[in-house]
Design an enzyme around this catalytic site. Structure first.
Site, mmCIF file in Angstrom:
data_model
loop_
_atom_site.group_PDB
_atom_site.id
_atom_site.type_symbol
_atom_site.label_atom_id
_atom_site.label_comp_id
_atom_site.label_asym_id
_atom_site.label_seq_id
_atom_site.Cartn_x
_atom_site.Cartn_y
_atom_site.Cartn_z
ATOM 1 N N LYS A 209 0.810 -1.227 0.000
ATOM 2 C CA LYS A 209 0.000 0.000 0.000
ATOM 3 C C LYS A 209 0.836 1.266 0.000
ATOM 4 O O LYS A 209 2.020 1.264 0.326
ATOM 5 C CB LYS A 209 -0.999 -0.027 1.163
ATOM 6 C CG LYS A 209 -2.176 -0.965 0.825
ATOM 7 C CD LYS A 209 -3.307 -0.917 1.811
ATOM 8 C CE LYS A 209 -4.398 -1.896 1.329
ATOM 9 N NZ LYS A 209 -5.464 -2.052 2.325
ATOM 10 N N ARG A 243 -3.832 -10.072 4.747
ATOM 11 C CA ARG A 243 -4.202 -10.041 3.330
ATOM 12 C C ARG A 243 -2.968 -9.602 2.547
ATOM 13 O O ARG A 243 -2.471 -8.494 2.752
ATOM 14 C CB ARG A 243 -5.361 -9.055 3.142
ATOM 15 C CG ARG A 243 -5.998 -9.053 1.769
ATOM 16 C CD ARG A 243 -7.136 -8.040 1.712
ATOM 17 N NE ARG A 243 -7.743 -8.017 0.392
ATOM 18 C CZ ARG A 243 -7.278 -7.321 -0.632
ATOM 19 N NH1 ARG A 243 -6.201 -6.568 -0.493
ATOM 20 N NH2 ARG A 243 -7.888 -7.367 -1.799
HETATM 21 C C1 PT1 Z 1 -8.052 -4.485 3.028
HETATM 22 C C2 PT1 Z 1 -8.322 -4.421 1.621
HETATM 23 C C3 PT1 Z 1 -9.432 -5.172 1.142
HETATM 24 N N1 PT1 Z 1 -7.584 -3.671 0.756
HETATM 25 C C4 PT1 Z 1 -9.870 -5.952 3.306
HETATM 26 N N2 PT1 Z 1 -10.175 -5.931 1.998
HETATM 27 C C5 PT1 Z 1 -7.910 -3.636 -0.542
HETATM 28 N N3 PT1 Z 1 -10.627 -6.710 4.158
HETATM 29 C C6 PT1 Z 1 -9.012 -4.373 -1.017
HETATM 30 C C7 PT1 Z 1 -3.042 2.330 -1.026
HETATM 31 O O1 PT1 Z 1 -3.022 3.166 -0.104
HETATM 32 O O2 PT1 Z 1 -7.057 -3.811 3.574
HETATM 33 N N4 PT1 Z 1 -8.826 -5.246 3.823
HETATM 34 N N5 PT1 Z 1 -9.734 -5.129 -0.183
HETATM 35 C C8 PT1 Z 1 -7.104 -2.780 -1.484
HETATM 36 N N6 PT1 Z 1 -7.346 -1.386 -1.241
HETATM 37 C C9 PT1 Z 1 -6.319 -0.424 -1.230
HETATM 38 C C10 PT1 Z 1 -6.378 0.656 -0.365
HETATM 39 C C11 PT1 Z 1 -5.217 -0.586 -2.052
HETATM 40 C C12 PT1 Z 1 -5.316 1.555 -0.297
HETATM 41 C C13 PT1 Z 1 -4.168 0.318 -2.010
HETATM 42 C C14 PT1 Z 1 -4.198 1.382 -1.116
HETATM 43 O O3 PT1 Z 1 -2.131 2.200 -1.859
#
Ligand code: PT1
Length: 266
Positions: A209, A243
């Site tokens: 992230k 995850r």
């Molecule tokens: C998570 C999650 C998810 N993250 C759960 N499901 C994502 N339960 C998708 C960035 O800042 O943490 N928990 N499903 C992906 N979402 C992101 C959010 C991807 C922020 C990248 C960022 O780069």
């Protein structure tokens, strides 16, 4: 929990499962087999990108991406298939196709989602998000992020219980990167034990992230070492499910923590 993105615009592996702008199911299955081999107990299948700035997709599109893969993984592999969705229709269809868990970054807030999740009988991960992926990183604000995330999650637990979803079916996730600044994310990680004390299994997703990009100046492809450090810190602070995109490396990192943990119990 290994991540399999069926979106052409995933933030970390955008479109690598696509050939000639079609989702390549066989390629996705190779990835699924590799992740299970590497130690994944759950595979999280998503058909809607929820990274910062992502645009929503139609339910039909999400169904077309996710369902064939859920069905094949459930049939071929000894792994729990989690469906990463906020759509009640996708929840119902995925449950019918063999999904073993619902992962909703909107914590069942869409109309009909509580009912769909309840009737599926499946375990559900409720995640905290401020705003919507489209706008969530514009100006995230909290008085006290840890308290507010905890109170939000407890409200969603109560909403689930009103529909007859027993607590034993629920997992909670603070939603790293979902409407949070670097400081908010760090506070949540530091105080993860307070969230673990709520008594629900915690899911944590920090893999690749942008917090890593912001703190260390690393591009997406250079974020594995920091992702492993964050995974171990999360487990140490009470996370039960990590995850992650890089399952083999993450499993090794956590196995080293486990080895030390077991020594302590001797
Ligand atoms: C998570 C999650 C998810 N993250 C759960 N499901 C994502 N339960 C998708 C960035 O800042 O943490 N928990 N499903 C992906 N979402 C992101 C959010 C991807 C922020 C990248 C960022 O780069």
């Amino acid at each position: 929990m290994g991540v399999i993105n069926t979106t052409p615009d995933s933030f970390s592996d955008g479109g690598t499962l696509y050939s000639r702008s079609r989702l390549d199911i066989d390629r996705a299955m190779v990835r699924a087999h590799e992740m299970v081999e590497a130690g994944a107990a759950i595979l999280d299948i998503g058909g809607e990108s929820t990274r910062p700035g992502a645009q929503p997709v139609t339910t039909g599109e999400e169904m077309d991406r996710v369902l064939p893969l859920v069905e094949r993984i459930a049939a071929e592999l000894a792994v729990v298939v989690s469906v990463d969705t906020s759509s009640p229709d996708v929840m119902c269809a995925a449950a019918g196709a063999g999904a073993g868990m619902i992962n909703d970054v909107r914590a069942l807030s869409r109309a009909g989602a509580l009912e769909a999740a309840a009737s599926s009988g499946l375990p559900i991960c409720l995640m905290h998000m401020q705003g919507e992926p489209d706008n969530m990183q514009r100006a995230p604000q909290y008085v006290d992020v840890v308290t507010q995330v905890r109170e939000f999650l407890l409200d969603r637990v109560a909403a689930c219980e009103r529909l007859g979803i027993v607590r034993e079916r629920l997992l909670l996730d603070p939603g790293f990167g979902f409407g949070k600044t670097v400081s908010h994310n760090l506070q949540l990680l530091r105080d993860l034990p307070q969230l673990a004390a709520m008594g629900f299994p915690l899911v944590v997703g920090l893999s690749r992230k942008s917090i890593i990009g912001k703190l260390l100046g690393r591009d997406i492809g250079e974020r594995l070492p920091a992702s492993l450090a964050l995974a171990v810190m999360a487990v140490e602070r009470g996370a039960m499910i990590i995850r992650a995109h890089d399952v083999a490396a993450t499993a090794d990192a956590i196995a080293m923590w486990s080895a030390l943990q077991e020594l302590g119990e001797l």
